[in-house]
Structures are given as structure tokens and as C-alpha cells.
Write a protein that holds these residues in place. Structure first.
Motif, PDB file in Angstrom:
ATOM      1  N   ILE A 210      12.429  39.761  13.475  1.00 18.28           N
ATOM      2  CA  ILE A 210      13.661  39.890  14.264  1.00 18.28           C
ATOM      3  C   ILE A 210      13.996  41.376  14.376  1.00 18.28           C
ATOM      4  CG2 ILE A 210      16.124  39.359  14.384  1.00 18.28           C
ATOM      5  CD1 ILE A 210      15.533  36.895  12.614  1.00 18.28           C
ATOM      6  N   PHE A 211      14.250  41.841  15.592  1.00 16.94           N
ATOM      7  CA  PHE A 211      14.692  43.215  15.827  1.00 16.94           C
ATOM      8  C   PHE A 211      16.014  43.160  16.586  1.00 16.94           C
ATOM      9  CE2 PHE A 211      15.087  46.989  18.515  1.00 16.94           C
ATOM     10  CZ  PHE A 211      14.929  48.006  17.576  1.00 16.94           C
ATOM     11  N   VAL A 212      17.044  43.814  16.029  1.00 15.84           N
ATOM     12  CA  VAL A 212      18.373  43.802  16.639  1.00 15.84           C
ATOM     13  C   VAL A 212      18.808  45.249  16.853  1.00 15.84           C
ATOM     14  CG1 VAL A 212      20.747  42.984  16.447  1.00 15.84           C
ATOM     15  CG2 VAL A 212      18.898  41.683  15.368  1.00 15.84           C
ATOM     16  N   HIS A 213      19.246  45.568  18.080  1.00 20.86           N
ATOM     17  CA  HIS A 213      19.621  46.941  18.413  1.00 20.86           C
ATOM     18  C   HIS A 213      20.974  46.931  19.123  1.00 20.86           C
ATOM     19  CE1 HIS A 213      19.508  50.742  20.784  1.00 20.86           C
ATOM     20  NE2 HIS A 213      18.834  51.193  19.736  1.00 20.86           N
ATOM     21  N   ASP A 214      21.897  47.740  18.613  1.00 16.24           N
ATOM     22  CA  ASP A 214      23.198  47.917  19.262  1.00 16.24           C
ATOM     23  C   ASP A 214      23.904  46.589  19.542  1.00 16.24           C
ATOM     24  OD1 ASP A 214      23.254  50.622  19.225  1.00 16.24           O
ATOM     25  OD2 ASP A 214      23.161  50.909  21.382  1.00 16.24           O
ATOM     26  N   SER A 215      23.889  45.705  18.584  1.00 15.06           N
ATOM     27  CA  SER A 215      24.471  44.379  18.776  1.00 15.06           C
ATOM     28  C   SER A 215      25.393  44.047  17.611  1.00 15.06           C
ATOM     29  CB  SER A 215      23.371  43.325  18.899  1.00 15.06           C
ATOM     30  OG  SER A 215      22.542  43.602  20.011  1.00 15.06           O
ATOM     31  N   GLY A 216      26.309  43.111  17.846  1.00 18.08           N
ATOM     32  CA  GLY A 216      27.265  42.745  16.818  1.00 18.08           C
ATOM     33  C   GLY A 216      27.515  41.254  16.765  1.00 18.08           C
ATOM     34  N   ASP A 217      28.262  40.842  15.711  1.00 19.85           N
ATOM     35  CA  ASP A 217      28.543  39.425  15.476  1.00 19.85           C
ATOM     36  C   ASP A 217      27.242  38.633  15.453  1.00 19.85           C
ATOM     37  OD1 ASP A 217      31.336  39.847  15.428  1.00 19.85           O
ATOM     38  OD2 ASP A 217      31.389  39.814  17.612  1.00 19.85           O
ATOM     39  N   VAL A 218      26.381  39.009  14.521  1.00 15.64           N
ATOM     40  CA  VAL A 218      25.035  38.440  14.440  1.00 15.64           C
ATOM     41  C   VAL A 218      24.915  37.636  13.145  1.00 15.64           C
ATOM     42  CG1 VAL A 218      22.580  38.962  14.283  1.00 15.64           C
ATOM     43  CG2 VAL A 218      24.049  40.324  15.794  1.00 15.64           C
ATOM     44  N   GLU A 219      24.447  36.409  13.275  1.00 11.18           N
ATOM     45  CA  GLU A 219      24.167  35.566  12.118  1.00 11.18           C
ATOM     46  C   GLU A 219      22.679  35.242  12.083  1.00 11.18           C
ATOM     47  OE1 GLU A 219      25.479  31.376   9.950  1.00 11.18           O
ATOM     48  OE2 GLU A 219      26.276  31.886  11.931  1.00 11.18           O
ATOM     49  N   ILE A 220      22.037  35.594  10.960  1.00  8.42           N
ATOM     50  CA  ILE A 220      20.610  35.323  10.753  1.00  8.42           C
ATOM     51  C   ILE A 220      20.519  34.517   9.468  1.00  8.42           C
ATOM     52  CG2 ILE A 220      18.337  36.354  10.422  1.00  8.42           C
ATOM     53  CD1 ILE A 220      19.387  38.854  11.876  1.00  8.42           C
ATOM     54  N   ASP A 221      20.310  33.223   9.581  1.00 10.93           N
ATOM     55  CA  ASP A 221      20.472  32.345   8.425  1.00 10.93           C
ATOM     56  C   ASP A 221      19.333  31.331   8.335  1.00 10.93           C
ATOM     57  OD1 ASP A 221      22.249  31.104   6.244  1.00 10.93           O
ATOM     58  OD2 ASP A 221      21.869  29.399   7.572  1.00 10.93           O
ATOM     59  N   GLY A 222      18.806  31.173   7.127  1.00  2.63           N
ATOM     60  CA  GLY A 222      17.895  30.088   6.830  1.00  2.63           C
ATOM     61  C   GLY A 222      16.561  30.139   7.538  1.00  2.63           C
ATOM     62  N   ASN A 223      16.095  31.330   7.865  1.00  2.85           N
ATOM     63  CA  ASN A 223      14.808  31.476   8.534  1.00  2.85           C
ATOM     64  C   ASN A 223      13.690  31.749   7.517  1.00  2.85           C
ATOM     65  OD1 ASN A 223      15.839  31.674  11.475  1.00  2.85           O
ATOM     66  ND2 ASN A 223      17.062  33.185  10.383  1.00  2.85           N
ATOM     67  N   HIS A 224      12.479  31.366   7.874  1.00  3.09           N
ATOM     68  CA  HIS A 224      11.294  31.748   7.103  1.00  3.09           C
ATOM     69  C   HIS A 224      10.519  32.752   7.949  1.00  3.09           C
ATOM     70  CE1 HIS A 224       7.449  30.466   4.702  1.00  3.09           C
ATOM     71  NE2 HIS A 224       7.883  31.674   4.391  1.00  3.09           N
ATOM     72  N   ILE A 225      10.485  33.986   7.494  1.00  8.23           N
ATOM     73  CA  ILE A 225       9.915  35.085   8.266  1.00  8.23           C
ATOM     74  C   ILE A 225       8.788  35.693   7.439  1.00  8.23           C
ATOM     75  CG2 ILE A 225      10.416  37.263   9.425  1.00  8.23           C
ATOM     76  CD1 ILE A 225      13.355  36.382   9.554  1.00  8.23           C
ATOM     77  N   HIS A 226       7.555  35.572   7.912  1.00  6.15           N
ATOM     78  CA  HIS A 226       6.441  35.970   7.058  1.00  6.15           C
ATOM     79  C   HIS A 226       5.248  36.456   7.873  1.00  6.15           C
ATOM     80  CE1 HIS A 226       4.043  32.204   7.705  1.00  6.15           C
ATOM     81  NE2 HIS A 226       5.233  31.673   7.906  1.00  6.15           N
ATOM     82  N   HIS A 227       4.462  37.324   7.231  1.00 12.18           N
ATOM     83  CA  HIS A 227       3.212  37.852   7.787  1.00 12.18           C
ATOM     84  C   HIS A 227       3.404  38.520   9.151  1.00 12.18           C
ATOM     85  CE1 HIS A 227       1.606  34.957   4.779  1.00 12.18           C
ATOM     86  NE2 HIS A 227       0.667  35.878   4.633  1.00 12.18           N
ATOM     87  N   ASN A 228       4.490  39.278   9.290  1.00 13.46           N
ATOM     88  CA  ASN A 228       4.691  40.076  10.491  1.00 13.46           C
ATOM     89  C   ASN A 228       4.308  41.531  10.212  1.00 13.46           C
ATOM     90  OD1 ASN A 228       6.055  38.035  12.339  1.00 13.46           O
ATOM     91  ND2 ASN A 228       7.305  37.893  10.491  1.00 13.46           N
ATOM     92  N   GLY A 229       4.023  42.298  11.288  1.00 11.71           N
ATOM     93  CA  GLY A 229       3.447  43.626  11.143  1.00 11.71           C
ATOM     94  C   GLY A 229       4.413  44.731  10.795  1.00 11.71           C
ATOM     95  N   MET A 230       5.720  44.469  10.831  1.00 18.18           N
ATOM     96  CA  MET A 230       6.711  45.431  10.361  1.00 18.18           C
ATOM     97  C   MET A 230       7.740  44.672   9.529  1.00 18.18           C
ATOM     98  SD  MET A 230       6.330  48.721  10.888  1.00 18.18           S
ATOM     99  CE  MET A 230       7.944  49.465  11.061  1.00 18.18           C
ATOM    100  N   SER A 231       9.012  45.037   9.633  1.00 13.45           N
ATOM    101  CA  SER A 231      10.034  44.408   8.801  1.00 13.45           C
ATOM    102  C   SER A 231      10.274  42.960   9.218  1.00 13.45           C
ATOM    103  CB  SER A 231      11.344  45.187   8.905  1.00 13.45           C
ATOM    104  OG  SER A 231      11.180  46.491   8.390  1.00 13.45           O
ATOM    105  N   GLY A 232      10.690  42.162   8.246  1.00 11.32           N
ATOM    106  CA  GLY A 232      11.109  40.816   8.588  1.00 11.32           C
ATOM    107  C   GLY A 232      12.305  40.836   9.514  1.00 11.32           C
TER     108      GLY A 232
END
Length: 501
Positions: A210-232
Motif C-alpha cells: 500500500i502506498f499513500v501520498h498526501d491523503s487523510g482519514d485513512v484506515e488500513i486494518d486487518g490486511n495480510h501484506i507479504h513478499h512485496n518489493g518495498m514497504s508493506g
């Protein structure tokens, strides 16, 4: 043309509950679903024929599709597979961050629910200036051979949009080197508000989950994030005032090549209060590519240039870099976190409070300068404080520090009270070299070698009171500092400490 009625599937039922409209079968508009015919026009015709609240339905089959333009207040549910032809493949660039041929294109529309399966060569959806767009219960696969892939989901200037219960994978070529990576992100959120990303699985994408730029009121909940090439999960800034109100909770972040959670405001030049909660996340083995370390890989969070962040109840193990990295921040709170990694502080900060944590090392770098660092009721493997740092008020209260020595050579005031400090080091357990004032009160200090406590003459206004000290040598080396007060300490000297830590 008559509308074909079909048996209701779970996806249709969910979509129908949203608006209660008709269900429209694309095969009534000539869609083949045979994987050979181009079904773009038929699906588009079905969407264009729909009224507010209707759901366009794609039964089982493979639908060869180029780009579909979404219609406001009309939903789409697919039990079949949507597939883009390879010749549409585009390439992400900083100058061109969206393709000319996304699978779904949405612009200035609202109230759309999508549930589908797709294999795409560009974005599965590119939505701009939209509101209330939901992707749910979907399975989206990208082009794993594209070394500059567009993201699967691109929200730009959107409101109240969601990705829930969805699997996104293989957008972009897999990272093969610790030094380089390739674009390709599961969800990319730009200049948007009110975004929910919940209950998803994002894996094996070229860049971030997930990449978030210049955004607000963001909920990131209960995800399984794995084996990606940069940050989760990565949050970045340009217009910093828009970045506020984040809930990053209950995610599982594993085997990503960079940080588990990265919130980076280094380039903006001022600390920004973002009101963020990072809680209940689990991270493991981030910061590696094929077993080699990358320059990144924090387990709980990399926080740079921000304030108003609480980290609570996170767990992080086997990550490459410090579990928590704080650089140039304002007010940060960390409580009840557990990790085998370090907490590392860099640059200037305002007020950092840590309570009830378990971590391997507290490490400050040489340029550390803070107003207040308050650490309580924690289990700490070791404390590494370089010479010459400045902390206006350093409080270490009722912690268990498993390995000394603790070296205090700083500008500022120290409260070291109620701690249990064990050391087997030749340098002793606690060394006060330079400090404006120090209160050593009610600690249990054990050192197997040399003096347990050493106070140099450059340390001022030192009070050593009501401590319990066990030492293999003299319990204190007092080099005549000004205004030292020593009272009511209980001492056990010259005892055999074999078997003790």
C-alpha cells in the motif's frame, strides 16, 4: 433489449443489498465470455443501459476486455474472469503515473460497488475525483513480467473509497536485488480522503503493498501484506496538511523487502502532526531480498518528521533494521509493544513516552537531541547512549534492563528510579560522566565485575538514595562530583556471583 435474469449469487446478493436495483446479465448484450472475443463493447453496453442501483453481472467464463468506463450508481459483479490483452501493456513513470488503458476507468462518479476476478496488464481500476467507490471480494492479478508496472488500484482525488476482502498480487516483476526494485503496487492512494483498506491480501508485488501520498482519514486494518518489493505500508507527503488521521491496525506484515510501516516526512522541512494509531500489527522478516539485507526493514514503524503518533500492542520479530525508528519527530507514544529488535532515535524530537514495551536495545545516535524521553515499566536488553547527546529530561522508571552498562554522558537531567539493572561488564553497571542533575532512587543494581556505580566529577547534582546494590567490587567509584548526595543504600559487596546474570 430484454434483460436476462440469473440466479442470485452471494456477490449479487451483497451488491443488491447496497441499492436494491435490477441485475443485468452481460450475455444479454452479446458478451461471449469465451476468452477469444473482445467483450468490452458488450459489457459497456450493459453498464450504459443500467439505471441507478442496478448491478451488471458477468457469469462464469473468461471475458477479454480492454477498458470499461464505469457508470455512476451502477454496480458490477463478476463470477467470470476479466482479462486484458498483453498488447495494452504500459509502463509506469514518475511523469506518467497512470496508464491509458486501465481495466476499469472511473472519473467524477460515485456510489459504485465492484466485485470481480481479473488478470490485468495495467491498473484494475483508475479512479479520479470519485466518491464512494468500493472494491470487495475480488481477486486481481497483474503482469509479473513488467519491470515498471502500474498499480492494481489507483485512487486519485477520491472520497470515501474502499478496498475490502480482496487479493492483489504480481503487479510488477519480483525484486531480485537488495539495491534495486521495480514499480508495481497493490493499492496506490493519491490526494484522497476517507479511504478504507481492510481485510485484504496483497502479496508478491514489485514495490509496496500500500502506498499513500498526501491523503487523510485513512484506515488500513486487518490486511495480510507479504513478499512485496518495498514497504508493506508507506505513507509519503507533499502537501503535508492533508496527511492526518491514520489507523494502521491489526495487519500482518511479512517478508516485505523494506519497512513494515514507513511514514516519511523527511523532505518537508517541518514536523507535521498526523494523529495516527499504529496498533495490533504483527511483522516478521521484513528488510531482506533472497536472504540479503536491504537498507530498510523496520518491524513496527519508521517515523520521520511527524508527531501525534501512538504505537500500541504491536509485535515484530526477525526484521532487518530497528523495530521502531524515530527521526526528527514531535510527540510519539509507544506502549505494550514486543520485539526482538531495537528502538532507535535519531535527530531532534519533542516528547517520546514509552511504557510497557519489551525490546532488545534502546539506541540513540550521536545527533540525538530531545526535550523529553520517558521510558517506564519496560523490559530492555541494553541501553546505548552515545557521548555528547542532549536530552532535556531523560526518565528511566521501573524498567528491567538486562545488560549493562548504562552510560550517561549528556546535557540534561536524568531520573533513573525503580529499575532493575544487571551487568557483567568491566565498566560496571551505571556510569555517570556528564549530567546536569541525576536522581538514582530505589533501583536494584547488580554488577559482577568492578564498581556497580561510577560517578565522574563532571556529573552535577547527583542523588543516590535507597538503592539495592550488589557488586563484585566496590559498589561505587565516586570521583568527587559537585553536590553529590548518597543516602540509605543497601550494599552487598565482594560476593560470588557465579550463575547470576
Amino acid at each position: 433489449m430484454a434483460l436476462a435474469c440469473v440466479a442470485e449469487t452471494p456477490r449479487q446478493a451483497e451488491a443488491a443489498m447496497v441499492e436494491g436495483g435490477r441485475r443485468i446479465d452481460v450475455k444479454a448484450f452479446g458478451a461471449k465470455g469465451d476468452g477469444k472475443a473482445d467483450d468490452s463493447q458488450a459489457i459497456q453496453a450493459a453498464l450504459d443501459s443500467a439505471s441507478m442501483g442496478d448491478t451488471v453481472y458477468l457469469p462464469k467464463g473468461t471475458y477479454l476486455v480492454r477498458t470499461i468506463r464505469l457508470v455512476p450508481n451502477v454496480h458490477l459483479v463478476a463470477d467470470g474472469m476479466l482479462k486484458q490483452p498483453k498488447e495494452l501493456t504500459g509502463h509506469f513513470a514518475v511523469e506518467k503515473q497512470h496508464s491509458d488503458a486501465p481495466l476499469f476507468r472511473a472519473h467524477r462518479i460515485s456510489n459504485v460497488y465492484l466485485a470481480f476476478n481479473a488478470e490485468t496488464v495495467n491498473e484494475a481500476i483508475y479512479a479520479s475525483q470519485c466518491a464512494n467507490i468500493t472494491i470487495a471480494d475480488s481477486h486481481i492479478t497483474g503482469d509479473s513480467t513488467n519491470d515498471r508496472s502500474f498499480p492494481a488500484v489507483l485512487w486519485y482525488d477520491c472520497l470515501a473509497s474502499r478496498v475490502v476482502g480482496t487479493t492483489i498480487s504480481h503487479f510488477g516483476i519480483a525484486r531480485k536485488s537488495p539495491k534495486t526494485y521495480h514499480p508495481g503496487t497493490a493499492v496506490r492512494v493519491l490526494s484522497s480522503q476517507g479511504v478504507t483498506i481492510s481485510g485484504n491480501r496483497f502479496h508478491h508485488n514489485g514495490e509496496n503493498g500500500i502506498f499513500v501520498h498526501d491523503s487523510g482519514d485513512v484506515e488500513i486494518d486487518g490486511n495480510h501484506i507479504h513478499h512485496n518489493g518495498m514497504s508493506g505500508i508507506q505513507v509519503a507527503f507533499n502537501t503535508a496538511d492533508r496527511v492526518a488521521n491514520y489507523r494502521i491496525t491489526n495487519n500482518r506484515l511479512e517478508h516485505n523487502a523494506a519497512d513494515a510501516v514507513d511514514i516519511n516526512n523527511r523532505a518537508h522541512g517541518r514536523v507535521v502532526a498526523i494523529n495516527a494509531l499504529i496498533a495490533g500489527n504483527y511483522s516478521n522478516n521484513n528488510g531482506f531480498v533472497n536472504g540479503e539485507s536491504t537498507p530498510d526493514g523496520s518491524g513496527m514503524g519508521t517515523l520521520i518528521g511527524i508527531s501525534g503518533v501512538t504505537l500500541s500492542g504491536n509485535q515484530a520479530f526477525n526484521n532487518n533494521r530497528p523495530a521502531l525508528y524515530i527521526e526528527g519527530c514531535g510527540d510519539i507514544t509507544a506502549n505494550r509493544n514486543m520485539t526482538d529488535g531495537a528502538f532507535e532515535l535519531v535527530g531532534r524530537w519533542e516528547n517520546i513516552r514509552m511504557e510497557g514495551n519489551s525490546f532488545h536495545t534502546l539506541r540513540l545516535l550521536a545527533n540525538a537531541e530531545g526535550r523529553s524521553l520517558d521510558i517506564r515499566h519496560s523490559q530492555i536488553g541494553s541501553v546505548m547512549l552515545p557521548n555528547g547527546i542532549r536530552i532535556d529530561t531523560l526518565r528511566l522508571i521501573e524498567n528491567e534492563i538486562k545488560s549493562g552498562p548504562v552510560n550517561i554522558n549528556m546535557e540534561g537531567h536524568l531520573k533513573f528510579e525503580g529499575n532493575r539493572l544487571n551487568s557483567g561488564h568491566e565498566g560496571g553497571a551505571l556510569l555517570l560522566v556528564n549530567v546536569a542533575s541525576a536522581s538514582l532512587l530505589g533501583n536494584h543494581i547488580l554488577n559482577a565485575k568492578n564498581a556497580a556505580i561510577t560517578v565522574r566529577k563532571t556529573a552535577s547534582n547527583v542523588r543516590i538514595d535507597s538503592n539495592f546494590v550488589t557488586s563484585g567490587g566496590a559498589w561505587i567509584h565516586d570521583f568527587g562530583p559537585p553536590n553529590i548526595k548518597i543516602n540509605n543504600n543497601q550494599i552487598k559487596e565482594h560476593v560470588k556471583l557465579d550463575g547470576l546474570r
